[in-house]
Design a protein around this motif. Structure first.
Motif, PDB file in Angstrom:
ATOM      1  N   THR A 226      -9.558  -6.111 -12.008  1.00  0.00           N
ATOM      2  CA  THR A 226     -10.790  -5.681 -12.679  1.00  0.00           C
ATOM      3  C   THR A 226     -11.593  -4.723 -11.803  1.00  0.00           C
ATOM      4  OG1 THR A 226     -10.899  -7.795 -13.858  1.00  0.00           O
ATOM      5  CG2 THR A 226     -12.834  -6.372 -13.962  1.00  0.00           C
ATOM      6  N   TRP A 227     -12.316  -5.271 -10.817  1.00  0.00           N
ATOM      7  CA  TRP A 227     -13.209  -4.447 -10.003  1.00  0.00           C
ATOM      8  C   TRP A 227     -12.636  -4.080  -8.645  1.00  0.00           C
ATOM      9  CZ3 TRP A 227     -16.872  -2.086 -12.350  1.00  0.00           C
ATOM     10  CH2 TRP A 227     -17.467  -2.654 -13.489  1.00  0.00           C
ATOM     11  N   TYR A 228     -11.654  -4.807  -8.181  1.00  0.00           N
ATOM     12  CA  TYR A 228     -11.217  -4.669  -6.789  1.00  0.00           C
ATOM     13  C   TYR A 228     -10.057  -3.694  -6.685  1.00  0.00           C
ATOM     14  CZ  TYR A 228     -14.300  -8.597  -6.606  1.00  0.00           C
ATOM     15  OH  TYR A 228     -15.412  -9.396  -6.742  1.00  0.00           O
ATOM     16  N   LEU A 229     -10.249  -2.677  -5.854  1.00  0.00           N
ATOM     17  CA  LEU A 229      -9.324  -1.547  -5.783  1.00  0.00           C
ATOM     18  C   LEU A 229      -8.193  -1.833  -4.799  1.00  0.00           C
ATOM     19  CD1 LEU A 229     -12.046   1.276  -5.790  1.00  0.00           C
ATOM     20  CD2 LEU A 229     -10.741   0.380  -7.740  1.00  0.00           C
ATOM     21  N   LEU A 230      -7.221  -2.605  -5.263  1.00  0.00           N
ATOM     22  CA  LEU A 230      -6.117  -3.029  -4.398  1.00  0.00           C
ATOM     23  C   LEU A 230      -5.294  -1.840  -3.912  1.00  0.00           C
ATOM     24  CD1 LEU A 230      -4.395  -5.195  -3.055  1.00  0.00           C
ATOM     25  CD2 LEU A 230      -3.197  -5.510  -5.243  1.00  0.00           C
ATOM     26  N   ASP A 231      -5.004  -0.899  -4.781  1.00  0.00           N
ATOM     27  CA  ASP A 231      -4.206   0.265  -4.378  1.00  0.00           C
ATOM     28  C   ASP A 231      -4.869   1.013  -3.217  1.00  0.00           C
ATOM     29  OD1 ASP A 231      -2.559  -0.429  -6.414  1.00  0.00           O
ATOM     30  OD2 ASP A 231      -2.640   1.484  -7.463  1.00  0.00           O
ATOM     31  N   GLU A 232      -6.166   1.254  -3.339  1.00  0.00           N
ATOM     32  CA  GLU A 232      -6.888   1.982  -2.296  1.00  0.00           C
ATOM     33  C   GLU A 232      -6.945   1.181  -0.993  1.00  0.00           C
ATOM     34  OE1 GLU A 232      -7.677   1.795  -5.383  1.00  0.00           O
ATOM     35  OE2 GLU A 232      -8.094   3.822  -6.133  1.00  0.00           O
ATOM     36  N   PHE A 236      -5.380   2.323   2.578  1.00  0.00           N
ATOM     37  CA  PHE A 236      -6.117   2.302   3.846  1.00  0.00           C
ATOM     38  C   PHE A 236      -5.308   1.567   4.904  1.00  0.00           C
ATOM     39  CE2 PHE A 236      -9.100   0.578   6.934  1.00  0.00           C
ATOM     40  CZ  PHE A 236      -9.842   1.705   7.255  1.00  0.00           C
ATOM     41  N   PHE A 237      -4.699   0.453   4.521  1.00  0.00           N
ATOM     42  CA  PHE A 237      -3.856  -0.283   5.468  1.00  0.00           C
ATOM     43  C   PHE A 237      -2.669   0.567   5.909  1.00  0.00           C
ATOM     44  CE2 PHE A 237      -0.136  -3.073   6.194  1.00  0.00           C
ATOM     45  CZ  PHE A 237      -0.563  -3.655   7.384  1.00  0.00           C
ATOM     46  N   ARG A 238      -2.105   1.324   4.978  1.00  0.00           N
ATOM     47  CA  ARG A 238      -0.972   2.191   5.343  1.00  0.00           C
ATOM     48  C   ARG A 238      -1.383   3.215   6.392  1.00  0.00           C
ATOM     49  NH1 ARG A 238       2.054   5.578   0.677  1.00  0.00           N
ATOM     50  NH2 ARG A 238       0.284   6.983   1.023  1.00  0.00           N
ATOM     51  N   SER A 239      -2.625   3.712   6.294  1.00  0.00           N
ATOM     52  CA  SER A 239      -3.120   4.631   7.324  1.00  0.00           C
ATOM     53  C   SER A 239      -3.233   3.925   8.669  1.00  0.00           C
ATOM     54  CB  SER A 239      -4.488   5.188   6.911  1.00  0.00           C
ATOM     55  OG  SER A 239      -4.371   6.065   5.812  1.00  0.00           O
ATOM     56  N   ILE A 240      -3.700   2.682   8.646  1.00  0.00           N
ATOM     57  CA  ILE A 240      -3.759   1.901   9.888  1.00  0.00           C
ATOM     58  C   ILE A 240      -2.363   1.707  10.451  1.00  0.00           C
ATOM     59  CG2 ILE A 240      -4.256  -0.387  10.854  1.00  0.00           C
ATOM     60  CD1 ILE A 240      -6.593  -0.625   8.952  1.00  0.00           C
ATOM     61  N   LYS A 241      -1.436   1.403   9.572  1.00  0.00           N
ATOM     62  CA  LYS A 241      -0.050   1.130   9.984  1.00  0.00           C
ATOM     63  C   LYS A 241       0.573   2.353  10.660  1.00  0.00           C
ATOM     64  CE  LYS A 241       3.383  -1.934   9.558  1.00  0.00           C
ATOM     65  NZ  LYS A 241       3.354  -3.236  10.245  1.00  0.00           N
ATOM     66  N   LYS A 263       2.804  -3.958  -5.518  1.00  0.00           N
ATOM     67  CA  LYS A 263       2.050  -2.726  -5.275  1.00  0.00           C
ATOM     68  C   LYS A 263       2.361  -2.158  -3.894  1.00  0.00           C
ATOM     69  CE  LYS A 263      -1.906  -3.291  -8.387  1.00  0.00           C
ATOM     70  NZ  LYS A 263      -1.722  -2.001  -9.085  1.00  0.00           N
ATOM     71  N   ALA A 264       2.500  -3.047  -2.903  1.00  0.00           N
ATOM     72  CA  ALA A 264       2.812  -2.614  -1.544  1.00  0.00           C
ATOM     73  C   ALA A 264       4.180  -1.929  -1.504  1.00  0.00           C
ATOM     74  CB  ALA A 264       2.787  -3.807  -0.602  1.00  0.00           C
ATOM     75  N   ARG A 265       5.147  -2.499  -2.219  1.00  0.00           N
ATOM     76  CA  ARG A 265       6.502  -1.917  -2.246  1.00  0.00           C
ATOM     77  C   ARG A 265       6.457  -0.493  -2.794  1.00  0.00           C
ATOM     78  NH1 ARG A 265      10.227  -0.875  -5.760  1.00  0.00           N
ATOM     79  NH2 ARG A 265       9.027  -1.779  -7.485  1.00  0.00           N
ATOM     80  N   LYS A 266       5.685  -0.289  -3.855  1.00  0.00           N
ATOM     81  CA  LYS A 266       5.599   1.042  -4.460  1.00  0.00           C
ATOM     82  C   LYS A 266       4.940   2.049  -3.531  1.00  0.00           C
ATOM     83  CE  LYS A 266       5.480  -0.576  -9.265  1.00  0.00           C
ATOM     84  NZ  LYS A 266       4.665  -0.689 -10.510  1.00  0.00           N
ATOM     85  N   LEU A 267       4.108   1.549  -2.610  1.00  0.00           N
ATOM     86  CA  LEU A 267       3.425   2.440  -1.665  1.00  0.00           C
ATOM     87  C   LEU A 267       4.168   2.548  -0.327  1.00  0.00           C
ATOM     88  CD1 LEU A 267      -0.263   1.311  -2.344  1.00  0.00           C
ATOM     89  CD2 LEU A 267       0.823   3.448  -3.067  1.00  0.00           C
ATOM     90  N   GLY A 268       5.348   1.963  -0.273  1.00  0.00           N
ATOM     91  CA  GLY A 268       6.159   2.063   0.937  1.00  0.00           C
ATOM     92  C   GLY A 268       5.691   1.184   2.076  1.00  0.00           C
ATOM     93  N   ILE A 269       5.027   0.081   1.761  1.00  0.00           N
ATOM     94  CA  ILE A 269       4.547  -0.862   2.787  1.00  0.00           C
ATOM     95  C   ILE A 269       5.438  -2.097   2.757  1.00  0.00           C
ATOM     96  CG2 ILE A 269       2.595  -2.258   3.567  1.00  0.00           C
ATOM     97  CD1 ILE A 269       0.793  -0.310   1.964  1.00  0.00           C
ATOM     98  N   SER A 270       5.974  -2.459   3.908  1.00  0.00           N
ATOM     99  CA  SER A 270       6.911  -3.579   3.960  1.00  0.00           C
ATOM    100  C   SER A 270       6.212  -4.912   3.686  1.00  0.00           C
ATOM    101  CB  SER A 270       7.595  -3.641   5.326  1.00  0.00           C
ATOM    102  OG  SER A 270       6.664  -3.983   6.330  1.00  0.00           O
ATOM    103  N   LYS A 271       6.933  -5.810   3.062  1.00  0.00           N
ATOM    104  CA  LYS A 271       6.410  -7.146   2.758  1.00  0.00           C
ATOM    105  C   LYS A 271       6.048  -7.892   4.029  1.00  0.00           C
ATOM    106  CE  LYS A 271       7.615 -11.283   0.071  1.00  0.00           C
ATOM    107  NZ  LYS A 271       8.654 -11.918  -0.793  1.00  0.00           N
TER     108      LYS A 271
END
Length: 397
Positions: A226-232, A236-241, A263-271
């Motif tokens: 609903t309100w929480y922007l999980l993708d964004e 941001f975490f991917r930038s940290i990574k 969602k993480a898989r689609k953004l190329g972030i490992s589980k």
């Protein structure tokens, strides 16, 4: 009251007011599964603090009709209490209970506090829960906007979560008619519960969770959707990574972990870089203490100027720096004033990379200072005293 929000944003306030001499009968609608799991605990809490609790079953389906059914049961329960005991004031949290509070005010002369919590009807539209192209939802929205005007006009006192919300209400014609008192009480935190742990305690908690002493941990607390922007937040975490290869994203949520991992898989972030879990209020402090930084990106919209994220006060009470976005209540003003983290005006990868490059500067923030400054805004004791002042202004000493 069996939901986490009820246990953090309703019961502690009422308990504090009970200690000041006020007597409460509390009516709430409860989800059957949570009621079965937590009702004994809530009953014990209420009994300890002299609160009479009247729980009713909550219904979710079918839309609109289920809400009407719950409303009529709430109304019947409230009228029964009115007939059976002397009631000086009805304190209504949000809009549906305020339908009953407004009725008791107009027909019975009972003092009425409209604790609006936010612009509820607009939130339902802005969040996509009510599609006003649908004639039914359009009618429901217009109905509640008409009722909102009645609440504002008839309430003996109004409570807003934010200064931004109060300023907006003061522009409304419904408020200008009577100019009733508006008190700002943000979603507060119990600073006795959300403690600042020392380095030894935090290290011990990291060991227990299998996290390295020097591993960077970004955390998120709360619901998703609903309100929480999980993708964004994942971006941001991917930038940290990209800067800190061993970084971990700790997500504490009641939602299914699969939502996050897909969602993480689609953004190329490992589980393996993400840990999703749910913790009770009792265990939150130890879990969150491992955080270097916590994140909360919320969809900005008109209705969000009246929102006060519960998680913000709790995190700052623990001295954990936060990264948030602007356009949500008083978040930008508070975080910047107490130097409690970073507030972004734009949620794009360029902004993320810029912040991440200077991420280590957040380590220089003094966590004890963050906690002490946050008390000015989010102290539960201060919130209870504000409510007591509202009651005194209506009822007298």
């Amino acid at each position: 009251m069996t939901d986490p929000l009820g246990q953090s944003q309703v019961l502690p306030y009422i308990a504090g007011l009970s200690e000041l001499g006020y007597s409460f009968t509390l009516i709430s609608c409860e989800k059957p599964d949570r009621f079965k799991q937590f009702s004994k605990k809530i009953n014990e809490y209420c009994s300890t603090h002299g609160i009479v609790w009247k729980p009713l079953p909550y219904h979710k389906k079918p839309p609109v009709l289920s809400t009407l059914y719950d409303y009529f049961r709430l109304r019947r329960s409230a009228l029964e209490i009115y007939k059976s005991r002397e009631i000086s004031l009805v304190h209504c949290r949000s809009y549906i209970p305020s339908l009953i509070g407004n009725e008791l005010k107009v027909k019975k002369g009972i003092k009425f506090v409209f604790d609006m919590r936010g612009f509820w009807a607009d939130e339902r539209v802005d969040g996509g829960l009510w599609n006003i192209s649908n004639p039914v939802y359009r009618w429901v929205y217009r109905f509640f906007k008409r009722q909102e005007r009645q609440f504002i006009q008839h309430a003996d006192s109004i409570v807003s979560l934010t200064e931004a919300g109060r300023s907006e209400i003061q522009n409304w014609d419904s408020w200008k008619q009577n100019k009733n008192e508006i008190t700002v009480v943000p979603c507060s935190a119990d600073f006795e519960h959300f403690q600042l742990l020392n380095d030894a305690q935090k290290y011990s908690n990291r060991v227990a969770m299998g996290i390295g002493k020097d591993q960077f941990v970004l955390s998120y607390l709360g619901s998703l959707g609903t309100w929480y922007l999980l993708d964004e937040m994942l971006l941001f975490f991917r930038s940290i990574k990209s800067q800190k290869q061993t970084a971990l994203f700790l997500i504490v949520t009641p939602e299914s972990p699969d939502i996050v991992y897909e969602k993480a898989r689609k953004l190329g972030i490992s589980k393996e870089s993400i840990h999703v879990c749910f913790k009770t209020r009792q265990d939150l402090v130890d879990t969150l203490s491992v955080s270097d930084l916590s994140i909360s990106f919320i969809k900005p919209a008109y209705s969000k100027i009246s929102s006060s994220p519960t998680k913000l006060g709790e995190l700052l009470a623990m001295g954990i720096p936060v990264i948030c976005n602007s356009g949500v209540g008083d978040v930008k003003e508070i975080v910047e004033k107490i130097d409690g983290g970073i507030v972004l005006d734009s949620l794009d990868t360029e902004s993320f990379d810029k912040i991440v490059t200077n991420l280590d500067s957040l380590n220089t923030l003094n966590r004890q200072t963050i906690r002490e400054k946050a008390m000015e805004y989010y102290s539960l004791t201060k919130a209870v005293n504000k409510y007591a002042d509202v009651y005194k202004s209506i009822l007298g000493q």
